[in-house]
Design a protein around this motif. Sequence first.
Motif, mmCIF file in Angstrom:
data_model
loop_
_atom_site.group_PDB
_atom_site.id
_atom_site.type_symbol
_atom_site.label_atom_id
_atom_site.label_comp_id
_atom_site.label_asym_id
_atom_site.label_seq_id
_atom_site.Cartn_x
_atom_site.Cartn_y
_atom_site.Cartn_z
ATOM 1 N N ALA A 5 0.847 -1.204 0.000
ATOM 2 C CA ALA A 5 0.000 0.000 0.000
ATOM 3 C C ALA A 5 0.876 1.246 0.000
ATOM 4 O O ALA A 5 0.616 2.210 -0.728
ATOM 5 C CB ALA A 5 -0.918 0.000 1.220
ATOM 6 N N GLU A 93 -8.574 14.103 9.532
ATOM 7 C CA GLU A 93 -9.503 13.118 10.125
ATOM 8 C C GLU A 93 -9.901 11.961 9.187
ATOM 9 O O GLU A 93 -9.864 10.805 9.609
ATOM 10 C CB GLU A 93 -10.743 13.821 10.666
ATOM 11 N N LEU A 96 -7.802 8.966 9.196
ATOM 12 C CA LEU A 96 -7.815 8.052 10.336
ATOM 13 C C LEU A 96 -8.788 6.908 10.087
ATOM 14 O O LEU A 96 -8.818 5.943 10.824
ATOM 15 C CB LEU A 96 -8.222 8.794 11.615
ATOM 16 N N LEU A 97 -9.630 7.048 9.058
ATOM 17 C CA LEU A 97 -10.633 6.024 8.779
ATOM 18 C C LEU A 97 -10.160 5.087 7.673
ATOM 19 O O LEU A 97 -10.919 4.697 6.802
ATOM 20 C CB LEU A 97 -11.951 6.697 8.398
ATOM 21 N N ARG A 98 -8.886 4.776 7.704
ATOM 22 C CA ARG A 98 -8.313 3.836 6.749
ATOM 23 C C ARG A 98 -7.544 2.782 7.530
ATOM 24 O O ARG A 98 -7.045 3.064 8.617
ATOM 25 C CB ARG A 98 -7.343 4.563 5.812
ATOM 26 N N PRO A 99 -7.403 1.599 6.940
ATOM 27 C CA PRO A 99 -6.723 0.534 7.687
ATOM 28 C C PRO A 99 -5.210 0.730 7.827
ATOM 29 O O PRO A 99 -4.578 0.032 8.599
ATOM 30 C CB PRO A 99 -7.048 -0.735 6.891
ATOM 31 N N VAL A 100 -4.623 1.672 7.078
ATOM 32 C CA VAL A 100 -3.178 1.918 7.204
ATOM 33 C C VAL A 100 -2.983 3.261 7.916
ATOM 34 O O VAL A 100 -3.705 4.221 7.631
ATOM 35 C CB VAL A 100 -2.503 1.942 5.819
ATOM 36 N N ALA A 101 -2.009 3.333 8.814
ATOM 37 C CA ALA A 101 -1.785 4.543 9.610
ATOM 38 C C ALA A 101 -1.578 5.764 8.715
ATOM 39 O O ALA A 101 -0.882 5.703 7.701
ATOM 40 C CB ALA A 101 -0.579 4.360 10.515
ATOM 41 N N ALA A 102 -2.179 6.887 9.116
ATOM 42 C CA ALA A 102 -2.106 8.120 8.330
ATOM 43 C C ALA A 102 -0.654 8.538 8.100
ATOM 44 O O ALA A 102 -0.276 8.931 7.000
ATOM 45 C CB ALA A 102 -2.879 9.227 9.021
ATOM 46 N N VAL A 105 1.117 6.616 5.252
ATOM 47 C CA VAL A 105 0.715 7.031 3.914
ATOM 48 C C VAL A 105 1.295 8.405 3.603
ATOM 49 O O VAL A 105 1.772 8.667 2.493
ATOM 50 C CB VAL A 105 -0.826 7.050 3.798
ATOM 51 N N ILE C 59 -13.501 8.272 15.272
ATOM 52 C CA ILE C 59 -12.447 9.290 15.359
ATOM 53 C C ILE C 59 -12.677 10.250 16.513
ATOM 54 O O ILE C 59 -11.941 11.222 16.672
ATOM 55 C CB ILE C 59 -12.224 10.059 14.033
ATOM 56 N N ARG C 78 -11.202 1.095 15.948
ATOM 57 C CA ARG C 78 -11.382 1.920 14.765
ATOM 58 C C ARG C 78 -10.766 1.292 13.522
ATOM 59 O O ARG C 78 -11.390 1.201 12.472
ATOM 60 C CB ARG C 78 -10.758 3.301 14.997
ATOM 61 N N ARG C 79 -9.527 0.862 13.679
ATOM 62 C CA ARG C 79 -8.814 0.377 12.510
ATOM 63 C C ARG C 79 -9.489 -0.847 11.893
ATOM 64 O O ARG C 79 -9.601 -0.960 10.677
ATOM 65 C CB ARG C 79 -7.366 0.089 12.890
ATOM 66 N N THR C 82 -12.653 0.151 9.972
ATOM 67 C CA THR C 82 -12.527 0.905 8.717
ATOM 68 C C THR C 82 -12.754 0.036 7.482
ATOM 69 O O THR C 82 -13.160 0.540 6.453
ATOM 70 C CB THR C 82 -11.127 1.540 8.567
ATOM 71 N N ARG C 83 -12.501 -1.272 7.609
ATOM 72 C CA ARG C 83 -12.691 -2.144 6.448
ATOM 73 C C ARG C 83 -14.152 -2.354 6.103
ATOM 74 O O ARG C 83 -14.477 -2.776 5.004
ATOM 75 C CB ARG C 83 -12.043 -3.509 6.701
ATOM 76 N N THR C 87 -16.797 6.353 4.461
ATOM 77 C CA THR C 87 -17.190 7.680 4.934
ATOM 78 C C THR C 87 -16.923 8.704 3.845
ATOM 79 O O THR C 87 -15.893 8.654 3.165
ATOM 80 C CB THR C 87 -16.365 8.102 6.167
ATOM 81 N N MET C 107 -4.481 3.807 -5.544
ATOM 82 C CA MET C 107 -3.820 4.003 -4.261
ATOM 83 C C MET C 107 -4.752 3.642 -3.106
ATOM 84 O O MET C 107 -4.380 2.906 -2.195
ATOM 85 C CB MET C 107 -3.369 5.458 -4.126
ATOM 86 N N ALA C 110 -5.211 -0.028 -2.742
ATOM 87 C CA ALA C 110 -4.054 -0.673 -2.104
ATOM 88 C C ALA C 110 -4.086 -0.446 -0.591
ATOM 89 O O ALA C 110 -3.776 -1.344 0.197
ATOM 90 C CB ALA C 110 -2.756 -0.131 -2.695
ATOM 91 N N ILE C 111 -4.488 0.759 -0.182
ATOM 92 C CA ILE C 111 -4.556 1.056 1.254
ATOM 93 C C ILE C 111 -5.591 0.155 1.936
ATOM 94 O O ILE C 111 -5.403 -0.287 3.064
ATOM 95 C CB ILE C 111 -4.871 2.551 1.467
ATOM 96 N N PHE C 112 -6.686 -0.134 1.213
ATOM 97 C CA PHE C 112 -7.705 -1.006 1.794
ATOM 98 C C PHE C 112 -7.447 -2.487 1.488
ATOM 99 O O PHE C 112 -8.301 -3.334 1.725
ATOM 100 C CB PHE C 112 -9.102 -0.593 1.309
#
Lengths: 259, 252, 313
Positions: A5, A93, A96-102, A105, C59, C78-79, C82-83, C87, C107, C110-112
Amino acid sequence: MTWSALARAATTAARRTLAQPGLAVVSVGFYLLVTAAVTSLWRSAAEAHGGEIAGYSGLALTWYIVASEATVVAQRVRLIEEVGTEIGSGAIEPELLRPVAAVGVRLATEIGAVLPRLVACLVAGAGYAALVAGAPIATGSIGLALPSIVLAVVCNIAAQHAVAAASFWVRDAKSAWYLYHKFVFIAGGMLIPLEVLPESFESVARLLPFSAMAYAPARLASGYFEPGLLIGQALWTAVMLVAAVAMFARGERRLTAAP
Amino acid sequence: MRATFRAAMLESWANRRSFWTQLAAMFVNDIAWVAFWVLFFEEVGEVRGWARADALMLLAVITTAAGFVLGVTGNVRRVASVIADGELDAALALPTPTLVHLLARRIEPVNIGDLVFGCLLFALAGDPTPARIAVFAFGVVTAVFVYGGFLLALGSLAFRTGRGEVGELGFHAVTMLASYPVDIFSGPTKFVLYTVVPSAFVSSVPVRLLDSFDPQWAALGAGAALLSATIGVVSFQTGLRRYTSGAAWTRA
Amino acid sequence: MTIVADRLARSFVTGRRRARRVVEAVQGLSFTVEPGERVAFIGPNGAGKSTSIKMLTGILHPTSGDATVLGRCPWRERRALTRDIGTLFGQRSQLWTELTPRQSYRMLGAIFGLDDRRLDRRTAELGALLDAEDLFDVPVRTHSLGQRMRCELAACLLHEPKILFLDEPTIGLDLLAKQRFREMVVRLNEAQHTTILLTSHDVADIEYVADRVIVINHGRLIYDDSVDRMRREYFATKLIEVGLMHPVDRFETLGASVVHQSDLSIRLVVDTQVLPVRDVVDALLERLPVADLSIVDPPLEDVIASIYRVRSS
């Protein structure tokens, strides 16, 4: 999965840089201007000083500045301010709603965005140096300078994110970018080789992380074969990456916590 | 005109908190330059007739002159974007001359900080006898006209080309090159710095006058000031004429 | 149950030293949402809508109370959550304007953790669903705001979330673009059974998108019922504004009441339970020298005021 990612984030950011050729032209043009001015200053200084200053010839100083300026000018000047503003305004913000740390990325996209500009600056700078001063002194140390320049950029970007993360707590932290850059300029050896500084200054500057961001690759590019510099850089880069991740993790907790 | 200036003053004071942090940043920047020149000449001694004191005067002249131009007539740096964003139309509707209004309309207090720094530096390190003060003032005034005229001409390019990267680069070029003594450059570069990108007149020529006053160089500085200001104003006014007639034509 | 909120509350401390005060943004909010529901979460600006969404997405920690979203506590997990949730914040973009949406999707995919094949399939599916395939390959900066919002919507749906949170998604869009966007949200819900939770201060968002409405004001829940019921009870009126070509003295209004009249403008209120708006408009167009005519919803403030009125009487 996370690594792929981050790699994708970096390549996408690189593509974004390439999609804005106008901006790239400005940054390369700006880079050539600074490099021309600062190398002229040092070359005339060497010439006035019997051909060398603190062990650097005019030729060595030219390659020194070509490398040191590229590591800094290829980056976004106001990175600390921009990241700080995004933290302060809450624009961060959704990340923060993604599975990889902000922060992961962000570091990846920033590095990806810088690399094409860095390559462009280095090609232009090498051409300029070869034209006005001559070929580099030692190919071996130039070989080391290339990975060193990348490390310098990564270290610098990570450190700036660690500083910018102070915006999770303090509103005006983002103004620190100015001060930060002055440290890179002088204590980092961007404008002035550390050997030229008075001895006490020099020994302090060598202990600071800023020397990993400009001096190390510049010293290698100027023809000194000192692989130890790369090791120091790798250590500082690791420290700064850990600091950025830790600061962001704490900052995010602070952002989301109940009062 | 005075009202415009007043409005600009009030606007610039509206955000006082960020004003102070930015001012501090500007001072840090200028002090870093002082540190650089001190450290540089500590090791190097003298370069092509330039010593530490000359470099500090160079810094004093460029910060005072650029501080004035970018601070008091703050829009001069933004001429291109003012034209490209259509802000000019509002100014055209006013009874005051467009150029005067435009230049007086924006104050950048941060750059005023530069101006204060430059004067302070001259007062502390410039051996300010009455004669030297007069020469410094004369040098700064010529620098202001050369620098301001150049930026105005550069911005007026936007009348022909739209917002362009050339203007941005030109600004960086003249400002940065003026931060170094012109004599470190040689041959063709030096020629360029006295002509196309007149950075020599923004800093090095005034310092040379301070070093030893020479009527010939003084006349050259004054001439450069006159020429640059004329080029700036003429290119703005001819561009403006094109712009207004063009606008009228599209409206019809 | 997809979402359970149990007495959620959140306060903020604002100001410094003497000006310091505690603001109760959300106070004791309880409700549940079933899978596949379309819930509008409405209230005026500053009512606590965004704060609630932030707590439900994890959050923001609540000051007190509890919540589960898809069986997880949002702020503790939270983490992991997110899957399963998507939002869309109306004023925050996930897409890079210099690139095409498809490049940004690569991109984000890939992050998800989506592999390229799955991502391509999903992108094609969303392109068809949102009528947006032809937008995916041009740089975002060339899109209109409405087109861009459809691409943003696709961006937060790439990982096939079970719940979609939309925070003021239609803000700033023109009338047609708003309507188009609402259509897409309904289509998505019907095709993929995605649960929708939408905040808005636009009455029309409720009418066209939601089947259920929760109204909050000053951080408290003041209404929670079906949109049909709300329509019957509170949206029974429409405003008609008419511009005239020349002044008129008298005219027939069929039972709509005139609330304002000047030389060249008239404003009427129609009780739609009694009389279809259409009949009134037809009559007006036939009898008056109409230059301009618009039909508007009563503002949200009026709806809230009438909710309070009904409650207290």
